[in-house]
Design a protein around this motif. Structure first.
Motif, PDB file in Angstrom:
ATOM      1  N   ASP A  46       0.825  -1.210   0.000  1.00 28.69           N
ATOM      2  CA  ASP A  46       0.000   0.000   0.000  1.00 28.69           C
ATOM      3  C   ASP A  46       0.856   1.256   0.000  1.00 28.69           C
ATOM      4  O   ASP A  46       0.437   2.298  -0.500  1.00 28.69           O
ATOM      5  CB  ASP A  46      -0.916   0.008   1.234  1.00 28.69           C
ATOM      6  CG  ASP A  46      -1.926  -1.134   1.186  1.00 28.69           C
ATOM      7  OD1 ASP A  46      -2.327  -1.515   0.066  1.00 28.69           O
ATOM      8  OD2 ASP A  46      -2.292  -1.641   2.256  1.00 28.69           O
ATOM      9  N   GLN A  47       2.034   1.180   0.575  1.00 30.70           N
ATOM     10  CA  GLN A  47       2.901   2.352   0.656  1.00 30.70           C
ATOM     11  C   GLN A  47       4.352   1.909   0.568  1.00 30.70           C
ATOM     12  O   GLN A  47       4.739   0.904   1.170  1.00 30.70           O
ATOM     13  CB  GLN A  47       2.655   3.109   1.965  1.00 30.70           C
ATOM     14  CG  GLN A  47       3.484   4.377   2.110  1.00 30.70           C
ATOM     15  CD  GLN A  47       3.126   5.153   3.370  1.00 30.70           C
ATOM     16  OE1 GLN A  47       2.088   4.885   3.968  1.00 30.70           O
ATOM     17  NE2 GLN A  47       3.951   6.081   3.763  1.00 30.70           N
ATOM     18  N   ILE A  48       5.147   2.641  -0.189  1.00 36.61           N
ATOM     19  CA  ILE A  48       6.572   2.347  -0.355  1.00 36.61           C
ATOM     20  C   ILE A  48       7.358   3.602   0.006  1.00 36.61           C
ATOM     21  O   ILE A  48       7.074   4.688  -0.522  1.00 36.61           O
ATOM     22  CB  ILE A  48       6.892   1.906  -1.792  1.00 36.61           C
ATOM     23  CG1 ILE A  48       6.184   0.588  -2.113  1.00 36.61           C
ATOM     24  CG2 ILE A  48       8.398   1.750  -1.989  1.00 36.61           C
ATOM     25  CD1 ILE A  48       6.373   0.134  -3.533  1.00 36.61           C
ATOM     26  N   GLU A  49       8.326   3.468   0.879  1.00 35.67           N
ATOM     27  CA  GLU A  49       9.174   4.592   1.260  1.00 35.67           C
ATOM     28  C   GLU A  49      10.609   4.305   0.822  1.00 35.67           C
ATOM     29  O   GLU A  49      11.109   3.199   1.005  1.00 35.67           O
ATOM     30  CB  GLU A  49       9.133   4.808   2.778  1.00 35.67           C
ATOM     31  CG  GLU A  49       7.767   5.236   3.306  1.00 35.67           C
ATOM     32  CD  GLU A  49       7.790   5.510   4.790  1.00 35.67           C
ATOM     33  OE1 GLU A  49       8.896   5.444   5.377  1.00 35.67           O
ATOM     34  OE2 GLU A  49       6.732   5.798   5.364  1.00 35.67           O
ATOM     35  N   LEU A  50      11.248   5.307   0.248  1.00 31.48           N
ATOM     36  CA  LEU A  50      12.645   5.196  -0.163  1.00 31.48           C
ATOM     37  C   LEU A  50      13.505   5.978   0.823  1.00 31.48           C
ATOM     38  O   LEU A  50      13.357   7.196   0.950  1.00 31.48           O
ATOM     39  CB  LEU A  50      12.843   5.741  -1.582  1.00 31.48           C
ATOM     40  CG  LEU A  50      14.292   5.793  -2.059  1.00 31.48           C
ATOM     41  CD1 LEU A  50      14.864   4.390  -2.178  1.00 31.48           C
ATOM     42  CD2 LEU A  50      14.405   6.520  -3.380  1.00 31.48           C
ATOM     43  N   VAL A  51      14.380   5.276   1.527  1.00 31.09           N
ATOM     44  CA  VAL A  51      15.321   5.924   2.437  1.00 31.09           C
ATOM     45  C   VAL A  51      16.615   6.120   1.660  1.00 31.09           C
ATOM     46  O   VAL A  51      17.348   5.166   1.425  1.00 31.09           O
ATOM     47  CB  VAL A  51      15.548   5.072   3.703  1.00 31.09           C
ATOM     48  CG1 VAL A  51      16.487   5.783   4.660  1.00 31.09           C
ATOM     49  CG2 VAL A  51      14.214   4.774   4.371  1.00 31.09           C
ATOM     50  N   ASP A  52      16.880   7.332   1.261  1.00 32.86           N
ATOM     51  CA  ASP A  52      17.988   7.614   0.349  1.00 32.86           C
ATOM     52  C   ASP A  52      19.145   8.251   1.104  1.00 32.86           C
ATOM     53  O   ASP A  52      18.941   9.025   2.052  1.00 32.86           O
ATOM     54  CB  ASP A  52      17.509   8.547  -0.772  1.00 32.86           C
ATOM     55  CG  ASP A  52      18.597   8.776  -1.805  1.00 32.86           C
ATOM     56  OD1 ASP A  52      19.364   7.830  -2.062  1.00 32.86           O
ATOM     57  OD2 ASP A  52      18.687   9.894  -2.333  1.00 32.86           O
ATOM     58  N   MET A  53      20.345   7.927   0.664  1.00 29.88           N
ATOM     59  CA  MET A  53      21.550   8.498   1.259  1.00 29.88           C
ATOM     60  C   MET A  53      22.644   8.479   0.205  1.00 29.88           C
ATOM     61  O   MET A  53      22.737   7.528  -0.583  1.00 29.88           O
ATOM     62  CB  MET A  53      21.966   7.693   2.496  1.00 29.88           C
ATOM     63  CG  MET A  53      23.248   8.191   3.169  1.00 29.88           C
ATOM     64  SD  MET A  53      23.681   7.199   4.615  1.00 29.88           S
ATOM     65  CE  MET A  53      22.367   7.660   5.735  1.00 29.88           C
ATOM     66  N   SER A  54      23.454   9.495   0.159  1.00 28.65           N
ATOM     67  CA  SER A  54      24.536   9.547  -0.822  1.00 28.65           C
ATOM     68  C   SER A  54      25.577   8.480  -0.496  1.00 28.65           C
ATOM     69  O   SER A  54      25.741   8.082   0.667  1.00 28.65           O
ATOM     70  CB  SER A  54      25.180  10.932  -0.814  1.00 28.65           C
ATOM     71  OG  SER A  54      25.868  11.147   0.407  1.00 28.65           O
ATOM     72  N   PRO A  55      26.292   7.984  -1.502  1.00 25.82           N
ATOM     73  CA  PRO A  55      27.323   6.973  -1.237  1.00 25.82           C
ATOM     74  C   PRO A  55      28.379   7.451  -0.247  1.00 25.82           C
ATOM     75  O   PRO A  55      28.847   6.678   0.595  1.00 25.82           O
ATOM     76  CB  PRO A  55      27.918   6.709  -2.626  1.00 25.82           C
ATOM     77  CG  PRO A  55      26.827   7.077  -3.580  1.00 25.82           C
ATOM     78  CD  PRO A  55      26.105   8.224  -2.945  1.00 25.82           C
ATOM     79  N   GLN A  56      28.763   8.719  -0.318  1.00 33.27           N
ATOM     80  CA  GLN A  56      29.782   9.229   0.598  1.00 33.27           C
ATOM     81  C   GLN A  56      29.298   9.199   2.047  1.00 33.27           C
ATOM     82  O   GLN A  56      30.034   8.817   2.963  1.00 33.27           O
ATOM     83  CB  GLN A  56      30.172  10.657   0.203  1.00 33.27           C
ATOM     84  CG  GLN A  56      30.903  10.756  -1.133  1.00 33.27           C
ATOM     85  CD  GLN A  56      29.969  10.602  -2.313  1.00 33.27           C
ATOM     86  OE1 GLN A  56      28.750  10.685  -2.167  1.00 33.27           O
ATOM     87  NE2 GLN A  56      30.539  10.381  -3.498  1.00 33.27           N
ATOM     88  N   ALA A  57      28.014   9.574   2.249  1.00 36.55           N
ATOM     89  CA  ALA A  57      27.483   9.567   3.610  1.00 36.55           C
ATOM     90  C   ALA A  57      27.390   8.149   4.153  1.00 36.55           C
ATOM     91  O   ALA A  57      27.687   7.889   5.331  1.00 36.55           O
ATOM     92  CB  ALA A  57      26.112  10.241   3.634  1.00 36.55           C
TER      93      ALA A  57
END
Length: 718
Positions: free
Chosen positions: A22-33
């Motif tokens: 029902d819901q999809i969340e993308l937890v994004d982070m840069s490769p460096q972080a």
């Protein structure tokens, strides 16, 4: 992910399971972080941080995986956006991503338009190309089916999609399609019409540009066919179009009145007057068909009676001859109108039959060649008939509820055939259901053919799945049968030898000398080594079969691995010769898997090499690859058997049963492929067999070349 990182991911979730969320969340982070968090010990234990940062979690890997996740979520968001726009009937363009619609006419200029649209799409990330051909609802078309097939193939090769839409008003249908798919640009070709043909209207391109509004850009592309005229005659509607019927009524009703006003000033005689009124009636018949012509004949006869037959200006006819003339006038007008209407009906029937034959021929060809999936076929049905959704419903029996075997479209989901606007039963427990509008009865014949083909596609898909399962079961049975054969003989032979030697040593009836005891102990050791080797190969093959082999790739020198692989070879100083140049680059491999692969290859080569002819193990660099060659001077293998020797449980020639279970080469190739390499067999010049193991060379070293410690050149028996 495996192609990006070189590691097959084991912790996976089925795609279908995630799509139903029902819901999809993308937890994004840069490769460096992320790498900083790992370096601080927030992800792995401190003793694993360095290995993780230098292998799996390199910046390039993380960037590629991040892009993969972003694109996947973007596609899901796009699906939600389409569903929202459909449910809320949003017709305005929301330019969330570049979607370029190419309007095709079926002419040769379509290839130029498709390539131009593909170049436009490449300029923006995530751009899509949707080629659309709009056919009239009556089926009449000026397009060549062969040319359309070529253009369909071209747009699919360029990563786009081809759509077939039904519509009588081509500019309006094109704009409706573009807004329906949330397109941002439309690519059209310059008109092929000649200059004099513009008197009939501005053309499709000008109309689309005028009606597109500010949210949809229109590109008019020049091509080699501009102003050369249409290669095929322009098709008209099978039934007389609405505009044509309106013109027919206008000519049939207003035309006689205007003609009467003109003849009142210039009277040409009753015969000429009747011919002129008859001409107006024929014109009304040609334009509007039967009813406008009859109306024109009635109005014309009344005007002739009132203005031009004595007594004038009275609804009476004094001369009986004039009555005959007016009756003949009405009869001729009605006859011409009926002929025109009959011709239109015959044209309509011929056009529909031609359209149906083309659709069914294309459909049957794709289905028989196996080029159409069930979803693609349902999408074809939906586009052909201009519906919102199409679904194939099935149930096991009359008591069980309906389920959807396939569904396409953005309309409301159909749970039962009774809920659809159009349903076509196929047998007792299958039905094709469509929503969007009610189709005329004459369209159900083609729809029934689509339904029958959908069942064929569904059956073929299930047969293919059953065949795949049967193939997997057969392969498993073959492996199990071979494994049982290996256990029953190849493993029992060394066990029998070990047991006999141990029983002899434990016997009190014989006094064994030291030499005899040493010989028996040596036999026990050899049998144990054979058991260890056989069991190791069996375990390795089981890991390969179940996909549990995970390669840990790191940079290493070949001379650190290859000599270690010779530990299991009897008398390696006499039977193996190494040639590993000092200048070779490092390789990106799993050291353990590479060592096991080389060991199996060398042991196999030594087994078949004649006495006094050592096996040569050499290495060389080629571009970004490094080749390890294991060369023997044995009997060799014919070309037709070079692939078969890599299959599990295969022995070539007259190899004795005790020589192993035939897994060494299969394990070697499996390990090579797990590292991203290859293993092939070639003929040795002068006789024999050469195994070529190819692995990836490592990237440029960070430290200066001079800092690398020197190593002695190995080009002599080790």
């Amino acid at each position: 992910m495996e192609s990006i990182t070189g590691v097959r991911q084991q912790e996976t979730v089925p795609d279908e399971f995630v799509r139903r969320a029902d819901q999809i969340e993308l937890v994004d982070m840069s490769p460096q972080a992320l790498r900083r968090r790992m370096a601080h010990g927030n992800v792995h234990r401190p003793d694993k941080v360095d290995a993780a940062l230098s292998n799996y979690f390199r910046p390039g890997n993380l960037t590629a995986l991040r892009e993969l996740a972003l694109l996947w979520v973007a596609d899901r968001a796009d699906e939600y956006l389409k569903q929202y726009r459909s449910e809320h009937r949003v017709s305005a363009i929301w330019g969330s991503r570049e979607r370029i619609v190419v309007g095709l006419t079926g002419g040769p200029e379509g290839r130029t338009l498709i390539r131009r649209a593909a170049r436009l799409a490449e300029k923006g990330a995530g751009g899509e190309v949707l080629a659309v051909y709009i056919a009239r609802s009556d089926g009449l078309t000026s397009a060549s089916p062969k040319e359309l097939a070529v253009q369909r193939t071209l747009v699919e090769d360029l990563g786009g999609t081809f759509h077939h839409v039904v519509g009588d008003d081509i500019p309006a249908s094109l704009l409706d399609f573009a807004r329906g798919v949330n397109a941002t640009q439309i690519v059209l070709g310059s008109s092929r019409r000649k200059a004099w043909q513009y008197v009939f209207g501005p053309g499709v391109g000008a109309t689309v540009a005028r009606e597109s509004g500010s949210d949809l850009d229109v590109h008019i592309v020049t091509h080699d066919e501009v102003a050369k005229g249409r290669g095929l005659p322009v098709a008209r509607g099978a039934r007389l179009g609405r505009a044509r019927i309106l013109w027919g009524w206008l000519v049939g009703v207003v035309g006689p009145a205007l003609l009467a006003l003109l003849l009142n000033s210039v009277h040409l005689g009753l015969a000429n007057d009747m011919l002129l009124f008859l001409a107006v009636t024929v014109a009304a018949a040609l334009l509007g068909g039967l009813l406008p012509a009859l109306a024109s004949a009635a109005v014309g006869s009344l005007l002739l009676n009132y203005f031009y037959t004595p007594p004038l200006h009275r609804w009476m006819i004094a001369d009986p001859k004039n009555i005959v003339a007016i009756v003949i006038f009405v009869g001729v007008g009605a006859s011409v109108a009926s002929v025109v209407d009959l011709a239109a009906r015959h044209t309509h029937q011929a056009a529909r039959l031609r359209a149906e034959s083309e659709i069914l021929s294309y459909l049957a060809g794709n289905v028989l060649r196996g080029e159409t999936s069930l979803e693609a076929l349902l999408e074809r049905v939906r586009e052909t008939f201009g519906m919102e959704s199409a679904a194939l419903l099935e149930r096991a029996d009359d008591e069980t509820p309906w389920t959807r075997a396939g569904h396409v479209g953005t309309g409301r989901p159909v749970e039962r055939p009774e809920d659809a606007d159009v349903d076509v039963p196929v047998g007792d427990h299958l039905a094709l259901a469509l929503t969007g509008r009610v189709l005329p009865a004459e369209d159900r014949r083609v729809l029934a053919a689509f339904a029958a083909q959908a069942v064929v596609v569904l059956d073929r898909r299930r047969l293919r799945e059953e065949a795949d399962q049967a193939r997997a079961l057969a392969e498993g049975n073959r492996i199990r049968t071979a494994l049982l054969a290996a256990v029953s003989h190849d493993l029992r032979t060394p066990l029998a030898g070990i047991k006999a030697a141990v029983s002899s040593l434990r016997s009190d009836d014989v006094a064994w000398s030291e030499e005899d005891r040493a010989e028996l102990l040596e036999g026990i050791e050899e049998g144990a080594d054979r058991l260890d080797h056989l069991v190791g190969n069996l375990l390795d093959m089981s890991r390969l079969q179940t996909g549990t082999v995970t390669a840990i790739i790191r940079e290493i020198d070949l001379d650190e691995v290859v000599p270690m692989a010779l530990g299991g070879v009897p008398d390696p100083t006499e039977s193996v010769e190494l040639d590993i140049p000092e200048t070779l680059p490092m390789v990106a491999v799993d050291a353990g898997l590479l060592e096991r692969s080389v060991a199996n290859l060398v042991e196999n080569a030594v087994k078949y090499s004649p006495g006094g002819r050592p096996v040569l193990v050499s290495a060389s660099a080629m571009s970004d690859r490094v080749e390890v060659r294991v060369v023997d001077r044995g009997p060799g293998v014919p070309d037709e058997a070079k692939e078969r020797i890599f299959a599990p449980f295969q022995r070539y020639g007259d190899a004795p049963r005790g020589a192993g279970v035939g897994l060494g080469l299969a394990v070697a190739r499996g390990f090579a492929e797990a590292m991203g390499g290859t293993l092939d067999a070639e003929d040795t010049p002068g006789g024999g067999l050469t195994m070529v193991l190819t692995v990836r060379a490592a990237g440029p070293r960070l430290e200066p070349q001079a800092a690398r410690p020197a190593r002695p050149e190995r080009h002599a028996p080790c």
